[in-house]
Each structure stands twice: as structure tokens, then as C-alpha cells.
Design a protein around this motif. Sequence first.
Motif, mmCIF file in Angstrom:
data_model
loop_
_atom_site.group_PDB
_atom_site.id
_atom_site.type_symbol
_atom_site.label_atom_id
_atom_site.label_comp_id
_atom_site.label_asym_id
_atom_site.label_seq_id
_atom_site.Cartn_x
_atom_site.Cartn_y
_atom_site.Cartn_z
ATOM 1 N N ARG A 11 0.831 -1.141 -0.006
ATOM 2 C CA ARG A 11 0.183 0.089 0.002
ATOM 3 C C ARG A 11 0.777 1.158 -0.018
ATOM 4 N NH1 ARG A 11 -5.214 -1.634 1.439
ATOM 5 N NH2 ARG A 11 -5.217 -3.675 2.276
ATOM 6 N N VAL A 13 0.720 5.831 -1.251
ATOM 7 C CA VAL A 13 -0.290 6.975 -1.639
ATOM 8 C C VAL A 13 0.569 7.511 -2.888
ATOM 9 C CG1 VAL A 13 -1.173 9.358 -0.890
ATOM 10 C CG2 VAL A 13 -1.364 7.218 0.817
ATOM 11 N N ALA A 76 -4.089 9.464 -4.471
ATOM 12 C CA ALA A 76 -4.912 8.423 -4.470
ATOM 13 C C ALA A 76 -4.186 7.265 -3.800
ATOM 14 C CB ALA A 76 -4.699 7.917 -6.091
ATOM 15 N N ARG A 77 -4.852 6.443 -3.015
ATOM 16 C CA ARG A 77 -4.540 5.498 -2.042
ATOM 17 C C ARG A 77 -4.260 4.271 -3.146
ATOM 18 N NH1 ARG A 77 -8.659 7.742 1.142
ATOM 19 N NH2 ARG A 77 -9.952 5.654 0.292
ATOM 20 N N VAL A 100 -6.819 1.351 -6.863
ATOM 21 C CA VAL A 100 -7.028 2.476 -6.209
ATOM 22 C C VAL A 100 -8.191 2.934 -5.465
ATOM 23 C CG1 VAL A 100 -6.821 4.946 -6.646
ATOM 24 C CG2 VAL A 100 -5.305 3.480 -7.846
ATOM 25 N N ASP A 101 -8.126 3.265 -4.347
ATOM 26 C CA ASP A 101 -9.403 4.007 -3.723
ATOM 27 C C ASP A 101 -10.617 2.983 -3.571
ATOM 28 O OD1 ASP A 101 -7.970 6.163 -2.641
ATOM 29 O OD2 ASP A 101 -8.506 7.088 -4.772
ATOM 30 N N ARG A 103 -11.400 0.965 -5.854
ATOM 31 C CA ARG A 103 -12.094 0.680 -7.102
ATOM 32 C C ARG A 103 -11.967 -0.751 -7.561
ATOM 33 N NH1 ARG A 103 -11.782 3.910 -12.309
ATOM 34 N NH2 ARG A 103 -11.554 2.555 -13.895
#
Length: 160
Positions: A11, A13, A76-77, A100-101, A103
Motif C-alpha cells: 500500500r 499514496v 490516490a491510495r 486505487v481507492d 475501485r
Amino acid sequence: MPSEAALLTYRDVVRLEWVDYNGHLRDAFYLLLFSLAGDVLLDAIGLDDAQRRARHRSVYTLEAHVNYLHEIKEGARVLVNVRVLDNDAKRLHIYLDMLVDGRAEPVAACEQMLLHVDTDGPRAAPFDPDVLERVGELVRAHAVLPPPRYAGRVIGLRSR
């Protein structure tokens, strides 16, 4: 989507310095994120930094194929899933997808061939038995997952 518990994950950012003039993550930084996720794999098979130094072993990337599927922006994470598709005595065939986030569909995917090396050479070297055993465990665990959507793709233009 495969069970996250069965996959190795990384993970991060998206940082401002990784963003281009279009406001999107630069193509090179997708590969950086995939590379950092590869470090999670090395840790999982017993080749963390301390072991790489002690054993005089490492892993080099022989080939990488990146599919850029959707742009992502600063802040974006990112979650990168790592799968081991196959191996032999010296190589790993891996597949990574980037989400991402929350999705559901990946924003990028990467397929890589990695080579285990003796860093005193450097030259290709077989995995140590304990590392090879961990690799085999991952291959077996990941084999039950659905086939990776973007693996095995070829770049080229159709002949007319």
C-alpha cells in the motif's frame, strides 16, 4: 476479485513529485510502485534485506510488461496485489495488479520475470531450499485464484 487474504499486498499514496504535467501519475512511477510491491514478495520468501546481505543473494528483473489501464492522481491510495504464477530453480514469474481507492477494476497490471542471483558474481543462482519451499507454497496458494486478466499479453500492431 481474488481474495485479498491469499495475495501479498503493498500500500502507498501517490505523491506530488510522482505526478506529471497532465496531473496523472507518471508512467515510471507505476513501475516504482510495482517494484516496491516486489519487495513484499522478497520478504515473504525469506529474502528480506538482512537475508539478501547475509546470503549474498538477490533478485533481478529480467523482463516487465506494464498495462496502464486508468489514470490516477495525486493523493490516490494505491493497493498492489502480488501473485506468483510460476517458478523454476532460479526464476519467478509474477503478476501484480494495482487498485486505487476501493475501485474494483485494476488501474494498472504488471507481469514480470525475476531472476535469483548470487551477488558475488553477479550470476544466476538456484534458490536456497528454504526460499524455494516458500516460493512453492505461494505458487500453490495463488494457483487456485482466477487467471490473471492481463498476463501473457504481447505488444504489436496487427499486420494489414
